[in-house]
Design a protein around this motif. Structure first.
Motif, mmCIF file in Angstrom:
data_model
loop_
_atom_site.group_PDB
_atom_site.id
_atom_site.type_symbol
_atom_site.label_atom_id
_atom_site.label_comp_id
_atom_site.label_asym_id
_atom_site.label_seq_id
_atom_site.Cartn_x
_atom_site.Cartn_y
_atom_site.Cartn_z
ATOM 1 N N LEU B 18 0.845 -1.202 0.000
ATOM 2 C CA LEU B 18 0.000 0.000 0.000
ATOM 3 C C LEU B 18 0.878 1.250 0.000
ATOM 4 C CD1 LEU B 18 -2.878 1.144 0.164
ATOM 5 C CD2 LEU B 18 -2.706 1.009 2.646
ATOM 6 N N THR B 19 0.859 1.971 -1.108
ATOM 7 C CA THR B 19 1.616 3.225 -1.219
ATOM 8 C C THR B 19 0.660 4.310 -1.701
ATOM 9 O OG1 THR B 19 2.147 2.946 -3.556
ATOM 10 C CG2 THR B 19 3.643 1.906 -1.975
ATOM 11 N N VAL B 20 1.108 5.553 -1.673
ATOM 12 C CA VAL B 20 0.235 6.614 -2.184
ATOM 13 C C VAL B 20 -0.086 6.411 -3.660
ATOM 14 C CG1 VAL B 20 0.521 8.502 -0.574
ATOM 15 C CG2 VAL B 20 2.283 8.100 -2.278
ATOM 16 N N THR B 22 -0.679 3.435 -5.004
ATOM 17 C CA THR B 22 -1.595 2.304 -5.191
ATOM 18 C C THR B 22 -2.792 2.369 -4.248
ATOM 19 O OG1 THR B 22 -0.447 0.912 -3.583
ATOM 20 C CG2 THR B 22 0.347 0.825 -5.851
ATOM 21 N N MET B 23 -2.935 3.486 -3.540
ATOM 22 C CA MET B 23 -4.063 3.581 -2.616
ATOM 23 C C MET B 23 -5.296 4.166 -3.327
ATOM 24 S SD MET B 23 -3.150 6.870 -0.186
ATOM 25 C CE MET B 23 -4.839 7.152 0.407
ATOM 26 N N ASN B 24 -6.385 4.185 -2.616
ATOM 27 C CA ASN B 24 -7.640 4.763 -3.083
ATOM 28 C C ASN B 24 -7.412 6.215 -3.521
ATOM 29 O OD1 ASN B 24 -10.216 6.012 -3.134
ATOM 30 N ND2 ASN B 24 -11.024 4.432 -1.755
ATOM 31 N N VAL B 27 -9.522 9.045 -1.795
ATOM 32 C CA VAL B 27 -9.100 9.433 -0.448
ATOM 33 C C VAL B 27 -8.005 10.497 -0.531
ATOM 34 C CG1 VAL B 27 -7.936 8.613 1.648
ATOM 35 C CG2 VAL B 27 -9.783 7.249 0.623
ATOM 36 N N LYS B 28 -7.148 10.367 -1.521
ATOM 37 C CA LYS B 28 -6.078 11.369 -1.670
ATOM 38 C C LYS B 28 -6.626 12.763 -1.920
ATOM 39 C CE LYS B 28 -3.529 8.756 -4.472
ATOM 40 N NZ LYS B 28 -2.474 8.410 -5.459
ATOM 41 N N LYS B 29 -7.792 12.817 -2.568
ATOM 42 C CA LYS B 29 -8.382 14.122 -2.909
ATOM 43 C C LYS B 29 -9.080 14.785 -1.723
ATOM 44 C CE LYS B 29 -9.295 12.641 -7.647
ATOM 45 N NZ LYS B 29 -10.330 11.744 -8.191
ATOM 46 N N GLU B 195 -14.367 11.832 -1.338
ATOM 47 C CA GLU B 195 -14.197 10.430 -0.967
ATOM 48 C C GLU B 195 -15.137 9.531 -1.749
ATOM 49 O OE1 GLU B 195 -14.215 9.590 3.338
ATOM 50 O OE2 GLU B 195 -15.030 7.651 2.745
#
Lengths: 493, 493
Positions: B18-20, B22-24, B27-29, B195
């Motif tokens: 799990l890295t930034v 390869t994550m959702n 959620v980053k937004k 989200e």
């Protein structure tokens, strides 16, 4: 304009904006059997009983959910004393409360904004509670260090599990995140996977070997999943829900090795960590085993472990307290996690305080120690006794086969259903074990959850029953169940 | 195999699962300014102060969040007495507690499984609490009926808002659900929209007219949005957060008419319903206005209204109590909503109990009535005084323009920033008002949230400040702010 509106999917005037056809499609796919149709019917029957409708029983026994207090288990005195002191600090002057309870309450209040549990806490949870959690984990795991910065307090364990699954869900089509879950599973997992639009990847527990986990089955499941999605997460429930098995240390080591080899993120649901009853069984945390396997593993495998105030000897479900410990999480991802949880501001402060008491319970020499130990031991030994009783009585019934309830709070016996019952269920569009459980409810007032709500091998049928009712009630329940099963078998043979 | 793994997006061995990258991605937004970088820096500064680092101030004043107890507001005695009684029922025998508190506690406990707030409640919330909420709404709205079946208890209002937005999010590309939110807005909305991957549709409040809502602006916003998404939801916060306006009855009627005409689902965030200070202003619930508009509207417009224990005179944020009332929701959708909330089992029981006390507070003639009214009135009048004080002092500062704080708990003044400050901020990649607030924090210890975290018209700058500090502290804070603003303006002119 009208044309454009309909192009955009807007509804004709007069209709509802939000209908099952225009709502979130993932939500529609969600199923949660533990509070599904059978429980709704149980609530209805309770109302009917109150209204005086005649039934062949006097009360509904809800053995569908691990809700200890609802089944008559008393709260731990010390926990409730501290909670009352935190809630109404004027009681700190009351000499009816023991000093250790007062000290705990003072310490918690000092970490709260304005010394009130009515203030928001930090998003990750009250700092002193996270310290206490870390200390608890360290003690539990024989000294393996735990960092309070890796602790996130949660709204029950469910909240933490959904949050981590959310972080992990990405990709589209064949690159969509696959989540490996045991079958049978606790349906929070399948429900969250459906809601997030991730891909559910089933691996089957071995019922013949007391619901143990075979690595070869993990391998099969993973390989099959890689044909159509990107399996990245492996979820384990230990002690098992609904299956009640306790994993051996060797098995945990094998799982970790497998996760490392196959690049899987591990989620360990360990909410039943104090609920181990069977001789020769012991709880081993994934964290501890991971670190005992040496730096090759402990510096690499990503693991999140979940705990809660709802199970074990506490049974404080209503407070929605919980924590998770994140191990080897990428620091940037962790920052994203912290940001994500901050949107909901904080977990409930009373639940956080209660979690603190669980991980920082009375110590030898403190005034509340003896009472606390007495209450805790009484609850856990009663559960051990009921686990055994359940297995024994169920196994006297022809057509019911029950594995030992090594831990957790449930039995998940396999039931043989007559061909005619299966056909009648199918004709009604019902799962055969739902048909069975509904009949049981209507005839005896006993509310169980059909195995189909947890998943089971095709052609097998089960139900989940909690072992929580008081011993005398449990005996009556088990004997009623026995009688029902015999009658049912006869009726449909 | 190796090739297939990489096709499927699996990571090379040794890397993190799990890295930034390869994550959702949604959620980053997510952004949530109320607990964003400025608050993280404030926490850091507090630690530095504790460690003895010298600063030009003695303490950090967190005026960034509506956290009443953290700012020294005392809990309502009656509420905490009942909560203590519910938590530790042995206190029911204690003659220090008034009879009405004991009666409330007994009534709540009787509705809990095993008479314990440690039991799970039904997913929708404790039945007697939902009845009390319905009665409260009916009283509040001059007799317009409210059905307990339409009440869902929630984990704070945030939980309810996210749940409803989740139901409403559907479609892809141009048919994706658009959610209309005011700008400025409370960033829970933008965060949840990000989200869920819904489309944020902005409508601007009219700062010149005391942050009022113009239907023409709604129309403009809607029309523009229909070019690229399917706007289906209109969110209103009244009294306004962060803008402190109180909507007129006429305006609410116009909004409802607009929603009816344009087929929009209404979400009314009414958590500040008791926080109305300005003369001539009054709280009108959307529900009441909707029903007063007659059956043409009241039988059709879909509306959900949200309330919470966290604001008003209670300020019990830590308990995460709240409710929502759903009006005209399609019955099938309602069944889906009930199913969805059941996955998380139940909202925290202590928060539910507290919500009950808010809607069922002491009545005239009951022993706790006088104290309760005294405490409530004292808090609300102090807030009214502080609202006025804030507006007055801020408006004495050249370069700060503050609308009247008609309600809620915040001022959201417009600040004029010198061109050089704006350029320096931009050179640092910072929003100019973030640059301003960071400097304010470093120099004075005052923690505010920059307007950019809530949204504002391009080229305007604001900050949000709570009016919650005690009056004497608030005065000091405002004068420090004044001094800082003058110095800042001078420095960058």
């Amino acid at each position: 304009r009208a044309l454009k509106m309909s192009e955009n999917g807007a509804l004709p005037r007069g209709g509802k904006v939000l209908t099952v056809d225009t709502m979130n499609a993932n939500v529609k796919k969600v199923d949660y059997a533990v509070r599904g149709p059978i429980v709704q019917r149980a609530v209805q029957i309770e109302k009917e009983l109150k209204e005086g409708v005649k039934k062949p029983f006097e009360e509904v026994i809800k053995a569908n959910i691990g809700d200890a207090h609802a089944m008559g288990q008393r709260p731990i005195t010390f926990f409730r004393q501290v909670m009352a002191l935190c809630t109404y600090p004027q009681l700190l002057d009351d000499n009816k409360f023991p000093e250790d309870a007062k000290n705990r309450a003072r310490r918690i209040l000092q970490s709260c904004g304005g010394n009130s549990i009515g203030a928001y806490t930090t998003s990750q949870g009250i700092e002193c509670v996270r310290h206490d959690v870390a200390n608890y984990i360290q003690r539990r795991d024989g000294g393996i260090p735990s960092d309070p910065d890796n602790i996130y307090l949660t709204t029950g364990a469910s909240d933490g599990i959904v949050t981590i699954l959310k972080l992990l869900t990405a990709g589209e089509g064949r690159t969509r995140t696959g989540v490996m879950i045991s079958i049978p599973q606790y349906p929070l997992y399948s429900a969250s996977i459906a809601e997030l639009g991730a891909v559910q990847v089933n691996y089957y527990l071995n019922e013949e070997k007391c619901w143990s986990l075979d690595i070869s089955e993990l391998q099969r499941s993973l390989q099959a999943a890689r044909e159509h999605c990107n399996p990245r997460v492996l979820c384990i429930i230990n002690p098992g829900n609904p299956t009640g098995q306790v994993q051996s240390r060797q098995c945990i080591e094998d799982v970790i090795q497998f996760a490392a080899k196959e690049n899987l993120f591990l989620m360990a649901d360990e909410v039943y960590q104090d609920n181990v009853y069977a001789e020769g069984c012991e709880f081993h945390s994934f964290k501890k085993v991971l670190f005992e396997m040496g730096p090759e593993y402990s510096s690499k495998v990503e693991l999140v472990s979940f705990h809660s105030t709802s199970k074990c000897y506490m049974g404080e479900c209503g407070f929605r307290g919980g924590y998770m410990e994140v191990i080897n999480m990428d620091p940037e991802v962790k920052a994203q996690l912290t940001k994500l949880v901050s949107v909901r501001l904080c977990p409930p402060a009373p639940g956080q305080a209660l979690m603190d008491l669980v991980v920082n319970s009375p110590k030898p020499g403190e005034p509340s120690y003896q009472t606390f130990m007495m209450e805790r031991t009484a609850i856990l030994s009663a559960l051990a006794e009921k686990a055994k009783l359940t297995e024994e009585i169920l196994n006297t019934v022809p057509g019911i086969r029950c594995n030992p309830v090594q831990g957790a709070m449930y039995s998940f016996p396999c039931i043989t259903l007559p061909e005619r019952a299966i056909n009648e269920a199918k004709a009604k569009g019902q799962a055969p074990d739902m048909f069975y459980c509904m009949k049981l409810l209507e005839e005896t007032g006993i509310c169980l959850v059909p195995g189909s709500g947890f998943g089971q091998r095709e052609g097998t049928y089960h139900f989940r029953m909690t072992i929580l009712p008081p011993t005398d009630k449990l005996k009556i329940l088990l004997n009623k169940l026995k009688e029902f099963h015999q009658k049912f078998t006869q009726q449909y043979s």
